[in-house]
Design an enzyme around this catalytic site. Sequence first.
Site, PDB file in Angstrom:
ATOM      1  N   HIS A 113      37.230  38.053  46.556  1.00  0.00           N
ATOM      2  CA  HIS A 113      38.546  38.671  46.717  1.00  0.00           C
ATOM      3  C   HIS A 113      38.298  40.143  47.017  1.00  0.00           C
ATOM      4  O   HIS A 113      37.799  40.887  46.164  1.00  0.00           O
ATOM      5  CB  HIS A 113      39.410  38.534  45.467  1.00  0.00           C
ATOM      6  CG  HIS A 113      40.682  39.316  45.581  1.00  0.00           C
ATOM      7  ND1 HIS A 113      41.148  40.180  44.610  1.00  0.00           N
ATOM      8  CD2 HIS A 113      41.579  39.394  46.613  1.00  0.00           C
ATOM      9  CE1 HIS A 113      42.277  40.742  45.027  1.00  0.00           C
ATOM     10  NE2 HIS A 113      42.554  40.290  46.228  1.00  0.00           N
TER      11      HIS A 113
ATOM     12  N   ASP B 193      45.092  31.204  48.371  1.00  0.00           N
ATOM     13  CA  ASP B 193      43.850  31.997  48.413  1.00  0.00           C
ATOM     14  C   ASP B 193      43.143  31.962  47.053  1.00  0.00           C
ATOM     15  O   ASP B 193      41.929  31.769  46.960  1.00  0.00           O
ATOM     16  CB  ASP B 193      44.166  33.465  48.752  1.00  0.00           C
ATOM     17  CG  ASP B 193      44.126  33.729  50.259  1.00  0.00           C
ATOM     18  OD1 ASP B 193      43.688  32.836  51.010  1.00  0.00           O
ATOM     19  OD2 ASP B 193      44.530  34.835  50.674  1.00  0.00           O
TER      20      ASP B 193
ATOM     21  N   ARG C 157      40.040  43.366  47.885  1.00  0.00           N
ATOM     22  CA  ARG C 157      41.335  44.071  47.889  1.00  0.00           C
ATOM     23  C   ARG C 157      41.207  45.329  48.733  1.00  0.00           C
ATOM     24  O   ARG C 157      40.215  46.067  48.594  1.00  0.00           O
ATOM     25  CB  ARG C 157      41.688  44.375  46.440  1.00  0.00           C
ATOM     26  CG  ARG C 157      43.053  44.943  46.200  1.00  0.00           C
ATOM     27  CD  ARG C 157      44.147  43.914  46.317  1.00  0.00           C
ATOM     28  NE  ARG C 157      45.302  44.357  45.563  1.00  0.00           N
ATOM     29  CZ  ARG C 157      46.159  45.283  45.997  1.00  0.00           C
ATOM     30  NH1 ARG C 157      45.998  45.828  47.179  1.00  0.00           N
ATOM     31  NH2 ARG C 157      47.178  45.655  45.220  1.00  0.00           N
TER      32      ARG C 157
ATOM     33  N   GLU D 211      55.242  46.949  41.609  1.00  0.00           N
ATOM     34  CA  GLU D 211      54.134  46.116  41.110  1.00  0.00           C
ATOM     35  C   GLU D 211      54.047  44.790  41.852  1.00  0.00           C
ATOM     36  O   GLU D 211      55.037  44.250  42.319  1.00  0.00           O
ATOM     37  CB  GLU D 211      54.291  45.857  39.607  1.00  0.00           C
ATOM     38  CG  GLU D 211      54.394  47.107  38.756  1.00  0.00           C
ATOM     39  CD  GLU D 211      53.184  48.033  38.836  1.00  0.00           C
ATOM     40  OE1 GLU D 211      52.212  47.719  39.557  1.00  0.00           O
ATOM     41  OE2 GLU D 211      53.218  49.092  38.194  1.00  0.00           O
ATOM     42  N   GLY D 212      52.824  44.279  41.913  1.00  0.00           N
ATOM     43  CA  GLY D 212      52.547  43.073  42.691  1.00  0.00           C
ATOM     44  C   GLY D 212      52.717  41.776  41.910  1.00  0.00           C
ATOM     45  O   GLY D 212      53.071  41.759  40.728  1.00  0.00           O
TER      46      GLY D 212
ATOM     47  N   THR E 268      44.501  42.582  39.283  1.00  0.00           N
ATOM     48  CA  THR E 268      45.017  41.443  38.518  1.00  0.00           C
ATOM     49  C   THR E 268      44.951  40.164  39.356  1.00  0.00           C
ATOM     50  O   THR E 268      44.909  39.065  38.816  1.00  0.00           O
ATOM     51  CB  THR E 268      46.470  41.683  38.047  1.00  0.00           C
ATOM     52  OG1 THR E 268      47.254  42.095  39.164  1.00  0.00           O
ATOM     53  CG2 THR E 268      46.533  42.737  36.975  1.00  0.00           C
ATOM     54  N   PHE E 269      44.946  40.318  40.682  1.00  0.00           N
ATOM     55  CA  PHE E 269      44.760  39.165  41.572  1.00  0.00           C
ATOM     56  C   PHE E 269      43.403  38.515  41.272  1.00  0.00           C
ATOM     57  O   PHE E 269      43.287  37.296  41.128  1.00  0.00           O
ATOM     58  CB  PHE E 269      44.820  39.660  43.021  1.00  0.00           C
ATOM     59  CG  PHE E 269      44.894  38.600  44.071  1.00  0.00           C
ATOM     60  CD1 PHE E 269      43.784  37.830  44.391  1.00  0.00           C
ATOM     61  CD2 PHE E 269      46.068  38.363  44.762  1.00  0.00           C
ATOM     62  CE1 PHE E 269      43.843  36.856  45.380  1.00  0.00           C
ATOM     63  CE2 PHE E 269      46.148  37.387  45.744  1.00  0.00           C
ATOM     64  CZ  PHE E 269      45.022  36.638  46.053  1.00  0.00           C
TER      65      PHE E 269
ATOM     66  N   ASN F  72      50.636  39.314  40.823  1.00  0.00           N
ATOM     67  CA  ASN F  72      49.831  38.900  39.665  1.00  0.00           C
ATOM     68  C   ASN F  72      50.052  39.791  38.468  1.00  0.00           C
ATOM     69  O   ASN F  72      50.005  39.329  37.332  1.00  0.00           O
ATOM     70  CB  ASN F  72      48.352  38.845  40.043  1.00  0.00           C
ATOM     71  CG  ASN F  72      48.121  37.674  40.957  1.00  0.00           C
ATOM     72  OD1 ASN F  72      48.050  36.546  40.525  1.00  0.00           O
ATOM     73  ND2 ASN F  72      48.070  37.938  42.256  1.00  0.00           N
TER      74      ASN F  72
HETATM   75  O1  GFB Z   1      48.812  40.526  42.794  1.00  0.00           O
HETATM   76  P1  GFB Z   1      48.829  41.951  42.474  1.00  0.00           P
HETATM   77  O2  GFB Z   1      49.663  42.381  41.344  1.00  0.00           O
HETATM   78  O3  GFB Z   1      47.326  42.376  42.269  1.00  0.00           O
HETATM   79  O4  GFB Z   1      49.310  42.728  43.768  1.00  0.00           O
HETATM   80  P2  GFB Z   1      46.602  43.789  42.056  1.00  0.00           P
HETATM   81  C1  GFB Z   1      48.632  42.642  44.993  1.00  0.00           C
HETATM   82  C2  GFB Z   1      49.418  41.866  46.049  1.00  0.00           C
HETATM   83  O5  GFB Z   1      48.815  42.100  47.329  1.00  0.00           O
HETATM   84  C3  GFB Z   1      49.366  40.347  45.852  1.00  0.00           C
HETATM   85  C4  GFB Z   1      48.684  40.879  48.049  1.00  0.00           C
HETATM   86  O6  GFB Z   1      50.354  39.866  45.040  1.00  0.00           O
HETATM   87  C5  GFB Z   1      49.492  39.840  47.284  1.00  0.00           C
HETATM   88  O7  GFB Z   1      50.836  39.904  47.710  1.00  0.00           O
HETATM   89  N1  GFB Z   1      47.263  40.494  48.056  1.00  0.00           N
HETATM   90  C6  GFB Z   1      46.223  41.174  47.513  1.00  0.00           C
HETATM   91  C7  GFB Z   1      46.776  39.377  48.638  1.00  0.00           C
HETATM   92  N2  GFB Z   1      45.071  40.522  47.749  1.00  0.00           N
HETATM   93  C8  GFB Z   1      45.376  39.398  48.437  1.00  0.00           C
HETATM   94  C9  GFB Z   1      44.610  38.312  48.956  1.00  0.00           C
HETATM   95  O8  GFB Z   1      43.399  38.237  48.833  1.00  0.00           O
HETATM   96  N3  GFB Z   1      45.288  37.318  49.597  1.00  0.00           N
HETATM   97  C10 GFB Z   1      46.636  37.353  49.737  1.00  0.00           C
HETATM   98  N4  GFB Z   1      47.220  36.319  50.370  1.00  0.00           N
HETATM   99  N5  GFB Z   1      47.402  38.363  49.275  1.00  0.00           N
HETATM  100  C11 GFB Z   1      48.194  45.846  41.741  1.00  0.00           C
HETATM  101  C12 GFB Z   1      49.680  45.851  42.079  1.00  0.00           C
HETATM  102  O9  GFB Z   1      47.623  44.876  42.542  1.00  0.00           O
HETATM  103  O10 GFB Z   1      47.567  47.015  42.163  1.00  0.00           O
HETATM  104  C13 GFB Z   1      50.316  47.150  41.786  1.00  0.00           C
HETATM  105  O11 GFB Z   1      50.334  44.890  41.309  1.00  0.00           O
HETATM  106  C14 GFB Z   1      49.569  48.322  42.316  1.00  0.00           C
HETATM  107  O12 GFB Z   1      51.578  47.131  42.374  1.00  0.00           O
HETATM  108  C15 GFB Z   1      48.154  48.242  41.810  1.00  0.00           C
HETATM  109  O13 GFB Z   1      49.616  48.288  43.742  1.00  0.00           O
HETATM  110  C16 GFB Z   1      47.326  49.400  42.340  1.00  0.00           C
HETATM  111  O14 GFB Z   1      46.312  44.031  40.625  1.00  0.00           O
HETATM  112  O15 GFB Z   1      45.444  43.713  42.993  1.00  0.00           O
END
Ligand code: GFB
Length: 391
Positions: A251, A332, A253, A59-60, A349-350, A62
Amino acid sequence: MESASDVWMLLFILCTLNTVTRTSKDDDQFVYDVGVKSTPQFVLSKPMRFLLYEVNPGEGFNLRRDVYMRIANLVLFLNKIEPWTLVLPPWDNLYHWRSPVEQSSLPWSTFFDLDSLNRHVSVMEFHDFLEDLGEDKKIDEVYYLQMYEEGWNSGKWRERMDIRPCTQETYFKQDESGHWRWSYWGFEGVYSTNFTCLSIQSESTHLVPFLTKNTTARAEELIHGEFSEWSTLYWTKEHGEAKGGPYLAVHLRRRDFLRGHKDSTPTLKEAARQIEDILNKLNLTTVFIATDAPKSEFKQLKSYLSEYHLKIFEPSDDLLEKYKDGGVAIIDQWICAHARYFIGTSVSTFSFRIHEEREILGFDPHTTFNRFCGSKTGNCDQPTKWLIQYS
Ligand code: GFB
């Protein structure tokens, strides 16, 4: 925000340290120094208990921030009964962090202000917790949360928890002396003597009775539903009138979303079409792109929007070393949070955290709760407007 209950597989690690000592008296309330670093003073006389948790490894950033809020609220409720401190799981080489800088075993202070976190519930870093444990890095109990093997059973959601055999191989292994071990984010020598799989179908705050009574009885019998997870969060000021800088922010993705959410994630061409449309409607010419896209994709997007000013945040090596991938992501998000208008990516979630920041800053919700539509749909449902309730 969007429910993450299906993904917040956690392990709870419980520990009690009997190092609480009384340090001062304030009227008829005793104030206790809990004997640990970075932890505020407590006004309770019971021994401090510690809750540590972990999220699914893939998991990422956010999503983990969302889980943190859930667990912090659980600790808030635990503290109504006895003193608990939340031990923060280090950030360790997250799957999405691709830059070459060293990003293992990072403390939360790399990205967050612990004093602010401590205003909500008492928190401490894992390395401080280990220091307080001393030489014997023993954790009392580990609960490995898992889904019910039979699913929702009757097909209907109902709160329940049961100690069950583990439904799949876990990453905890028992050594010859019976100690349960795992990597603990790169910190050596940590072990627990008890390891239990707990099938669970429940909101996080419903774990309060289980954790405070620490029973192995059928925990569902102890659950009661009077707590609202968010009922203690309230705002007293009025909604603001933020306007934002003269740019559109998006944003966009990519990467795993192109596989996992391909119907709601646009192609680059479709994204460019939607960006151009909004730029024209708003009479703007500059768009800030927050994205995890590889450089080649950004170049392609730029070629579709050659008449406009496309901006991204590209950190120098020094800044990257300092802020790491997590910090760059926050920058960002912060730029997106201050734009005249924002478009996010469905179910990311980002993007949700940007919605939240903008709502807190006081933007008109119509400029905030927007998302790209997938290529096939043309138009699509827009995100739920999670508005702050002002009192
Ligand atoms: O933040 P996050 O939980 O959001 O995971 P989601 C996405 C990660 O990808 C971020 C990078 O924490 C960053 O490391 N990332 C994505 C970005 N978009 C950007 C951006 O615009 N700028 C930058 N600097 N980094 C969930 C994940 O992602 O999606 C889960 O937590 C799984 O693991 C799921 O992959 C499908 O909610 O977008």
